[in-house]
Design a protein around this motif. Structure first.
Motif, PDB file in Angstrom:
ATOM      1  N   LEU A 101     -10.204  15.358  21.296  1.00  0.00           N
ATOM      2  CA  LEU A 101      -9.396  14.314  20.673  1.00  0.00           C
ATOM      3  C   LEU A 101      -9.286  14.616  19.188  1.00  0.00           C
ATOM      4  CD1 LEU A 101      -7.990  11.514  20.785  1.00  0.00           C
ATOM      5  CD2 LEU A 101     -10.253  10.480  20.444  1.00  0.00           C
ATOM      6  N   ALA A 102      -8.084  14.540  18.662  1.00  0.00           N
ATOM      7  CA  ALA A 102      -7.844  14.759  17.240  1.00  0.00           C
ATOM      8  C   ALA A 102      -6.900  13.685  16.715  1.00  0.00           C
ATOM      9  CB  ALA A 102      -7.263  16.145  16.993  1.00  0.00           C
ATOM     10  N   TYR A 103      -6.842  13.567  15.391  1.00  0.00           N
ATOM     11  CA  TYR A 103      -6.013  12.554  14.750  1.00  0.00           C
ATOM     12  C   TYR A 103      -5.155  13.199  13.669  1.00  0.00           C
ATOM     13  CZ  TYR A 103      -9.030   9.103  17.004  1.00  0.00           C
ATOM     14  OH  TYR A 103      -9.714   8.343  17.922  1.00  0.00           O
ATOM     15  N   PRO A 104      -4.064  13.877  14.060  1.00  0.00           N
ATOM     16  CA  PRO A 104      -3.183  14.463  13.041  1.00  0.00           C
ATOM     17  C   PRO A 104      -2.426  13.382  12.282  1.00  0.00           C
ATOM     18  CG  PRO A 104      -2.259  14.757  15.239  1.00  0.00           C
ATOM     19  CD  PRO A 104      -3.636  14.198  15.432  1.00  0.00           C
ATOM     20  N   PRO A 105      -1.983  13.692  11.057  1.00  0.00           N
ATOM     21  CA  PRO A 105      -1.282  12.691  10.236  1.00  0.00           C
ATOM     22  C   PRO A 105       0.112  12.396  10.759  1.00  0.00           C
ATOM     23  CG  PRO A 105      -1.287  14.817   9.144  1.00  0.00           C
ATOM     24  CD  PRO A 105      -2.171  14.968  10.346  1.00  0.00           C
ATOM     25  N   LEU A 106       0.662  11.286  10.276  1.00  0.00           N
ATOM     26  CA  LEU A 106       2.004  10.873  10.667  1.00  0.00           C
ATOM     27  C   LEU A 106       3.075  11.651   9.932  1.00  0.00           C
ATOM     28  CD1 LEU A 106       1.375   7.023  10.628  1.00  0.00           C
ATOM     29  CD2 LEU A 106       1.560   8.485  12.649  1.00  0.00           C
ATOM     30  N   GLY A 107       2.784  12.108   8.735  1.00  0.00           N
ATOM     31  CA  GLY A 107       3.765  12.836   7.928  1.00  0.00           C
ATOM     32  C   GLY A 107       4.018  12.133   6.610  1.00  0.00           C
ATOM     33  N   VAL A 108       4.937  11.184   6.601  1.00  0.00           N
ATOM     34  CA  VAL A 108       5.264  10.413   5.400  1.00  0.00           C
ATOM     35  C   VAL A 108       5.027   8.933   5.679  1.00  0.00           C
ATOM     36  CG1 VAL A 108       7.031   9.819   3.693  1.00  0.00           C
ATOM     37  CG2 VAL A 108       7.000  12.104   4.712  1.00  0.00           C
ATOM     38  N   VAL A 109       4.250   8.298   4.836  1.00  0.00           N
ATOM     39  CA  VAL A 109       3.954   6.869   4.960  1.00  0.00           C
ATOM     40  C   VAL A 109       4.619   6.137   3.799  1.00  0.00           C
ATOM     41  CG1 VAL A 109       2.122   5.130   4.835  1.00  0.00           C
ATOM     42  CG2 VAL A 109       1.777   7.216   6.179  1.00  0.00           C
ATOM     43  N   GLY A 110       5.291   5.052   4.106  1.00  0.00           N
ATOM     44  CA  GLY A 110       5.859   4.185   3.075  1.00  0.00           C
ATOM     45  C   GLY A 110       4.939   3.008   2.820  1.00  0.00           C
ATOM     46  N   VAL A 111       4.639   2.745   1.564  1.00  0.00           N
ATOM     47  CA  VAL A 111       3.755   1.635   1.195  1.00  0.00           C
ATOM     48  C   VAL A 111       4.522   0.671   0.309  1.00  0.00           C
ATOM     49  CG1 VAL A 111       1.646   0.967  -0.013  1.00  0.00           C
ATOM     50  CG2 VAL A 111       1.681   3.051   1.377  1.00  0.00           C
ATOM     51  N   ILE A 112       4.573  -0.584   0.700  1.00  0.00           N
ATOM     52  CA  ILE A 112       5.221  -1.641  -0.090  1.00  0.00           C
ATOM     53  C   ILE A 112       4.129  -2.574  -0.575  1.00  0.00           C
ATOM     54  CG2 ILE A 112       6.921  -3.502  -0.078  1.00  0.00           C
ATOM     55  CD1 ILE A 112       8.370  -2.060   2.182  1.00  0.00           C
ATOM     56  N   GLY A 113       3.884  -2.562  -1.890  1.00  0.00           N
ATOM     57  CA  GLY A 113       2.725  -3.240  -2.442  1.00  0.00           C
ATOM     58  C   GLY A 113       3.028  -4.598  -3.041  1.00  0.00           C
ATOM     59  N   PRO A 114       1.991  -5.396  -3.279  1.00  0.00           N
ATOM     60  CA  PRO A 114       2.137  -6.731  -3.847  1.00  0.00           C
ATOM     61  C   PRO A 114       1.905  -6.714  -5.356  1.00  0.00           C
ATOM     62  CG  PRO A 114      -0.087  -6.482  -3.064  1.00  0.00           C
ATOM     63  CD  PRO A 114       0.578  -5.147  -2.863  1.00  0.00           C
ATOM     64  N   TRP A 115       2.082  -7.879  -5.979  1.00  0.00           N
ATOM     65  CA  TRP A 115       1.916  -7.990  -7.431  1.00  0.00           C
ATOM     66  C   TRP A 115       0.558  -8.535  -7.844  1.00  0.00           C
ATOM     67  CZ3 TRP A 115       0.774 -13.043  -7.962  1.00  0.00           C
ATOM     68  CH2 TRP A 115       1.335 -13.949  -7.057  1.00  0.00           C
ATOM     69  N   ASN A 116      -0.153  -9.192  -6.934  1.00  0.00           N
ATOM     70  CA  ASN A 116      -1.372  -9.892  -7.369  1.00  0.00           C
ATOM     71  C   ASN A 116      -2.537  -8.942  -7.631  1.00  0.00           C
ATOM     72  OD1 ASN A 116      -1.380  -9.423  -4.571  1.00  0.00           O
ATOM     73  ND2 ASN A 116      -2.770 -11.113  -4.172  1.00  0.00           N
ATOM     74  N   TYR A 117      -2.652  -7.892  -6.817  1.00  0.00           N
ATOM     75  CA  TYR A 117      -3.618  -6.812  -7.061  1.00  0.00           C
ATOM     76  C   TYR A 117      -2.828  -5.509  -6.956  1.00  0.00           C
ATOM     77  CZ  TYR A 117      -7.217 -10.350  -6.640  1.00  0.00           C
ATOM     78  OH  TYR A 117      -7.988 -11.474  -6.840  1.00  0.00           O
ATOM     79  N   PRO A 118      -2.116  -5.136  -8.014  1.00  0.00           N
ATOM     80  CA  PRO A 118      -1.102  -4.080  -7.913  1.00  0.00           C
ATOM     81  C   PRO A 118      -1.658  -2.676  -7.758  1.00  0.00           C
ATOM     82  CG  PRO A 118      -1.305  -4.819 -10.186  1.00  0.00           C
ATOM     83  CD  PRO A 118      -2.145  -5.754  -9.355  1.00  0.00           C
ATOM     84  N   VAL A 119      -2.976  -2.492  -7.903  1.00  0.00           N
ATOM     85  CA  VAL A 119      -3.596  -1.188  -7.647  1.00  0.00           C
ATOM     86  C   VAL A 119      -4.499  -1.258  -6.416  1.00  0.00           C
ATOM     87  CG1 VAL A 119      -5.176   0.582  -8.506  1.00  0.00           C
ATOM     88  CG2 VAL A 119      -3.466  -0.399 -10.039  1.00  0.00           C
ATOM     89  N   TYR A 160      -6.111   5.964   1.862  1.00  0.00           N
ATOM     90  CA  TYR A 160      -6.478   6.292   3.230  1.00  0.00           C
ATOM     91  C   TYR A 160      -5.390   7.133   3.901  1.00  0.00           C
ATOM     92  CZ  TYR A 160     -10.450   3.181   2.698  1.00  0.00           C
ATOM     93  OH  TYR A 160     -11.638   2.612   2.284  1.00  0.00           O
ATOM     94  N   ALA A 161      -4.128   6.868   3.585  1.00  0.00           N
ATOM     95  CA  ALA A 161      -3.040   7.686   4.129  1.00  0.00           C
ATOM     96  C   ALA A 161      -3.112   9.110   3.596  1.00  0.00           C
ATOM     97  CB  ALA A 161      -1.693   7.059   3.788  1.00  0.00           C
ATOM     98  N   LEU A 162      -3.389   9.273   2.309  1.00  0.00           N
ATOM     99  CA  LEU A 162      -3.521  10.610   1.738  1.00  0.00           C
ATOM    100  C   LEU A 162      -4.724  11.338   2.318  1.00  0.00           C
ATOM    101  CD1 LEU A 162      -2.723   9.892  -2.029  1.00  0.00           C
ATOM    102  CD2 LEU A 162      -1.265  11.107  -0.393  1.00  0.00           C
ATOM    103  N   ALA A 163      -5.852  10.656   2.432  1.00  0.00           N
ATOM    104  CA  ALA A 163      -7.044  11.281   2.993  1.00  0.00           C
ATOM    105  C   ALA A 163      -6.811  11.740   4.429  1.00  0.00           C
ATOM    106  CB  ALA A 163      -8.220  10.315   2.934  1.00  0.00           C
ATOM    107  N   ALA A 164      -5.945  11.029   5.138  1.00  0.00           N
ATOM    108  CA  ALA A 164      -5.631  11.395   6.523  1.00  0.00           C
ATOM    109  C   ALA A 164      -4.650  12.551   6.619  1.00  0.00           C
ATOM    110  CB  ALA A 164      -5.068  10.177   7.261  1.00  0.00           C
ATOM    111  N   GLY A 165      -4.074  12.979   5.468  1.00  0.00           N
ATOM    112  CA  GLY A 165      -3.190  14.141   5.471  1.00  0.00           C
ATOM    113  C   GLY A 165      -1.722  13.840   5.305  1.00  0.00           C
ATOM    114  N   ASN A 166      -1.365  12.612   4.963  1.00  0.00           N
ATOM    115  CA  ASN A 166       0.028  12.224   4.794  1.00  0.00           C
ATOM    116  C   ASN A 166       0.475  12.314   3.341  1.00  0.00           C
ATOM    117  OD1 ASN A 166       0.575  10.823   7.600  1.00  0.00           O
ATOM    118  ND2 ASN A 166      -1.378  10.014   6.881  1.00  0.00           N
TER     119      ASN A 166
END
Length: 495
Positions: free
Chosen positions: A134-152, A161-167
């Motif tokens: 069993l392996a977990y290859p990355p999805l490729g490109v992930v889109g992230v839409i963030g909020p304003w209350n904790y912007p980082v 986590y997406a970058l660490a997974a290879g995306n």
């Protein structure tokens, strides 16, 4: 604010919008509104970067992410200043947000290979001639839409986590905090030699919708309101793009009769008022057992009365947010609630002083709807069973807190939500190994922890024949073989 700039005889240039300091209304920056073509171009560039990033392998990605972690530490004060400029929150709150972000990035980088790397699994007795992996290859490109209350901190729960997974990631920050998003992305650029591994697209709702519809997006991770999440899901449905949505909450804190009342009151005040109450897992409802209600409420009043807007807490992000707080306060008081700290007059422009109201009817909007402001409702209940019933009555199910010396874990297990803090508040968000997410109107999917790493991958199962055996998956199979197989199953599983 959005403007379109034109010059005589020339084609219109892209629209721009201003980000403002919510404390003063001063313009902090002017940013482009990236249209659908610009968003698609960013996704295409990310696709190329994703292939390079994936081919590096876990060890090389870890080294670069650890270098990014160090860069964030070195730039901590600059990033904190950017957060303060666009959110108005106190400087130390911005610093805390970054400290937690750095710790999560470190955990994701260190644990990605252990969690996602190929591993063998047992094929079982019936398939003993197979090797199963069993392996977990990355999805490729992930889109992230963030909020304003904790912007980082909040978007980095997906980005790191997406970058660490290879995306690769295309990040659309809130239109209220675009400068923070740009500053964050810039810290990674040199470490990856300018490759478009993490890009930012700025704009309003249309930019986010374009990211959801863009071909080549493997997943969208969205944080925001439940209403907006439904629109995000509708846009993603056009391409069957999977989504992770973390929406609002109406988190409850339960105070048992044996609770440490001082600690519970301190947690209630921090959980309800920190970041001016603009926290998805902030405390909005408190259910305190009747036997200790008076003492607990007195402790809350003493602490909340010392918290001042413009000092310990910042402003509301927008006039509309202040209007929601005002409406909830007015309704709670009109329905028979009693203000023990603040009141209607606490809502004054962008700054809202703390409000604590007791004995609020359960069908009041202050109990039913997400307030997202420095309003704390404290209601007494006859026992913990009633507290649990009321806590679970909400359509939201993000986080919760329980204060009890003897029964904390048992009470927590009865709550229908994604995370619970026992004898603390919001502590789960600071533990990188714990998944973060909700149920019901609070969304689905998880960031953080092992589940957060797997969220940005696709499980791939491989079965490899190691040696031949008589096969039942062939038109040449023998009846005697099936008879033996059925007998084996009866012997193993039928008793």
């Amino acid at each position: 604010m959005t403007t379109t700039v034109t010059s005589s005889g020339a084609h219109p240039t892209p629209a721009t919008f201003e980000s403002l300091d919510p404390r003063t209304g001063d313009v902090v920056g002017v940013h482009p509104v990236h249209d659908e073509a610009a968003v698609r171009a960013a996704v295409e560039r990310a696709g190329q970067a994703a292939r390079w990033w994936h081919e590096l392998g876990f060890a090389a990605r870890r080294r670069r992410l650890e270098a990014w972690r160090k860069a964030l530490v070195n730039r901590l004060e600059d990033l904190a200043a950017a957060i303060v400029a666009e959110t108005g929150k106190p400087l130390d709150d911005a610093r805390l947000e970054l400290v937690l972000t750095i710790d999560h990035l470190d955990w994701a980088a260190r644990n990605a290979e252990r969690v996602l790397g190929p591993r063998r699994v047992s094929p079982g007795l019936l398939m003993a001639n197979q090797a199963a992996t069993l392996a977990y290859p990355p999805l490729g490109v992930v889109g992230v839409i963030g909020p304003w209350n904790y912007p980082v901190f909040t978007p980095m729960g997906s980005i790191a986590y997406a970058l660490a997974a290879g995306n690769a990631v295309v990040f659309k920050p809130s239109e209220l905090t675009p400068g923070v998003g740009i500053a964050l992305v810039d810290t990674l650029s040199e470490i990856v030699d300018g490759r478009p591994l993490l890009q930012v697209v700025t704009g309003l709702a249309g930019t986010g919708a374009a990211l959801c519809r863009a071909p080549g997006i493997g997943k969208i991770a969205f944080t925001g309101s439940t209403a907006t999440a439904k629109r995000v899901m509708a846009a993603c449905a056009e391409n069957l793009t999977p989504v992770l949505v973390e929406c609002g909450g109406k988190d409850a804190l339960i105070v048992d009769a044996d609770a440490d009342l001082r600690a519970a009151a301190d947690a209630a005040v921090w959980g309800g008022l920190a970041n001016a109450g603009q926290t998805c897992v902030g405390v909005e409802r408190v259910y305190v057992v009747e036997a200790v209600a008076e003492r607990f409420t007195a402790e809350v009043v003493e602490r909340a009365s010392r918290v001042r807007a413009g000092a310990e807490i910042g402003p509301m992000a927008s006039p509309s947010q202040a209007g929601i707080v005002a409406r909830h306060v007015e309704d709670a008081l009109a329905r028979g609630g009693r203000a023990v700290v603040g009141g209607v007059g606490s809502v004054d422009g962008p700054f809202v002083d703390p409000v604590v109201i007791v004995d609020v009817p359960e069908d009041s909007v202050a109990v039913v709807e997400e307030t997202f402001g420095p309003l704390l409702v404290v209601n007494r209940v006859p026992d913990v069973d009633e507290a649990v019933r009321r806590a679970n009555a909400s359509g939201y199910g993000l986080g919760a807190a329980v204060f009890s010396k003897r029964r904390g874990p048992q009470i927590a297990a009865r709550l229908c939500c994604g995370m619970v803090a026992v004898n603390g508040v919001i502590s789960f968000a600071g533990i990188p190994a714990l998944p973060f997410g909700g149920v019901g109107d609070s969304g689905f999917g998880r960031i953080h922890g092992e589940d957060g790493l797997r969220e940005f991958t696709r499980p791939q199962a491989v079965a490899r024949r190691r040696f031949p055996l008589p096969s039942v998956t062939s038109f040449r199979r023998q009846g005697a073989l099936m008879k033996a197989l059925v007998g084996l199953v009866r012997l193993r599983h039928g008793r």
